[in-house]
Motif scaffolding. Structure first.
Motif, short mmCIF file in Angstrom:
data_model
loop_
_atom_site.label_atom_id
_atom_site.label_comp_id
_atom_site.label_asym_id
_atom_site.label_seq_id
_atom_site.Cartn_x
_atom_site.Cartn_y
_atom_site.Cartn_z
N GLY A 28 -124.83 17.17 -27.55
CA GLY A 28 -125.59 18.36 -27.95
C GLY A 28 -125.31 18.88 -29.35
N ILE A 29 -124.43 18.23 -30.10
CA ILE A 29 -124.19 18.74 -31.45
C ILE A 29 -125.31 18.27 -32.38
N GLU A 30 -125.73 19.15 -33.26
CA GLU A 30 -126.79 18.85 -34.21
C GLU A 30 -126.55 19.65 -35.47
N ALA A 31 -127.07 19.13 -36.57
CA ALA A 31 -127.00 19.87 -37.84
C ALA A 31 -127.70 21.21 -37.66
N GLY A 32 -127.06 22.26 -38.15
CA GLY A 32 -127.66 23.59 -38.07
C GLY A 32 -127.35 24.35 -36.79
N LYS A 33 -126.82 23.68 -35.78
CA LYS A 33 -126.46 24.36 -34.53
C LYS A 33 -125.02 24.84 -34.63
N PRO A 34 -124.69 25.91 -33.88
CA PRO A 34 -123.30 26.40 -33.91
C PRO A 34 -122.33 25.38 -33.30
N ARG A 35 -121.10 25.48 -33.71
CA ARG A 35 -120.02 24.63 -33.20
C ARG A 35 -119.77 24.98 -31.73
N LEU B 252 -107.76 11.02 -28.17
CA LEU B 252 -108.62 11.93 -28.92
C LEU B 252 -109.79 12.34 -28.04
N ARG B 253 -109.89 13.62 -27.77
CA ARG B 253 -111.04 14.14 -27.02
C ARG B 253 -111.96 14.82 -28.03
N MET B 254 -113.25 14.50 -27.93
CA MET B 254 -114.22 15.00 -28.89
C MET B 254 -115.49 15.39 -28.18
N GLU B 255 -116.01 16.56 -28.52
CA GLU B 255 -117.29 17.01 -27.97
C GLU B 255 -118.39 16.53 -28.88
N LEU B 256 -119.23 15.64 -28.37
CA LEU B 256 -120.34 15.10 -29.15
C LEU B 256 -121.70 15.40 -28.54
N GLN C 251 -121.38 20.41 -36.54
CA GLN C 251 -120.05 20.95 -36.28
C GLN C 251 -119.64 20.65 -34.85
N THR C 252 -118.39 20.22 -34.68
CA THR C 252 -117.91 19.94 -33.34
C THR C 252 -116.44 20.32 -33.20
N ILE C 253 -115.88 19.99 -32.06
CA ILE C 253 -114.48 20.29 -31.76
C ILE C 253 -113.78 19.01 -31.30
N PHE D 6 -114.99 22.28 -24.50
CA PHE D 6 -115.40 20.93 -24.16
C PHE D 6 -116.26 20.97 -22.91
N GLY D 7 -117.34 20.21 -22.92
CA GLY D 7 -118.19 20.08 -21.75
C GLY D 7 -117.77 18.88 -20.91
N LYS D 8 -118.47 18.69 -19.80
CA LYS D 8 -118.17 17.56 -18.92
C LYS D 8 -118.40 16.22 -19.61
N GLY D 9 -119.27 16.19 -20.62
CA GLY D 9 -119.60 14.95 -21.30
C GLY D 9 -118.73 14.63 -22.50
N ALA D 10 -117.68 15.42 -22.74
CA ALA D 10 -116.81 15.14 -23.89
C ALA D 10 -116.23 13.73 -23.75
#
Length: 189
Positions: A144-151, A138-142, A127-129, A155-159
């Motif tokens: 640290g996202i993983e299956a099973g982790k909360p959304r 398009l800005r996307m947070e990628l 899950q992401t934003i 946005f972090g600095k690495g978005a």
């Protein structure tokens, strides 16, 4: 064959070490549930069918090819299809680009930022934003996202910020689609 996400040779060339590690870790998080035995499948650029998913104005805006610069000479490309398919074309200094296939679903357009689910072929969902900037990017947070982790909530600095480069929803002719050995995989025809 080794997992392309773990193989830094695919991210070689002019990609700085930090970016190489960042891109590799983000893609490993996205497709970390893929089998390490991957096959190279022939890639043919063929149009995708229009479906209900693309009738939402946000989905219509998302459909197409988006690129984010990962070095002075290389881009990471996300190709969103109207049918919920997402192709990730990895940066490559060779003539053949490696591509991965996921499924995507806009989970919420009313939440701020909007919510996106990325699903592997073995049905693991990360899950992401995302958001569209005032400039149409398009800005996307990628990170640290993983299956099973909360959304992520913010946005972090690495978005990553992607520029829309076309409305094309097919793989480039030079892309090799990599897929797991799972017989339940749905491949583009």
């Amino acid at each position: 064959m080794r997992n392309p996400i773990l193989n830094f040779a695919l991210l070689s060339g002019a990609v700085p070490t930090f970016r190489k590690l960042f891109v590799s870790s983000l893609l490993l998080s996205l497709v970390g549930t893929f089998s390490t035995n991957l096959d190279i499948l022939p890639s043919t650029a063929q149009p995708t069918a229009q479906t209900k998913q693309a009738t939402n104005p946000i989905n219509q805006k998302l459909v197409g090819s988006w690129q984010s610069r990962v070095s002075s000479t290389q881009n990471l490309t996300f190709i969103f299809g109207p049918d919920g398919k997402l192709f990730i074309v990895l940066p490559s200094s060779s003539e053949k680009a490696q591509a991965l296939q996921l499924k995507y679903r806009v989970a919420s357009t009313s939440a701020k930022p909007m919510q996106l689910d990325l699903t592997t072929n073995n049905n693991k969902t990360a899950q992401t934003i995302f958001e569209f900037t005032p400039e149409g990017k398009l800005r996307m947070e990628l990170q640290g996202i993983e299956a099973g982790k909360p959304r992520p909530a913010t946005f972090g600095k690495g978005a990553l910020v992607f520029n829309k480069v076309s409305n094309n929803t097919t793989l480039p002719a030079n892309a090799q689609l990599r897929q797991t050995d799972n017989p339940n995989n749905v491949m583009p025809k």
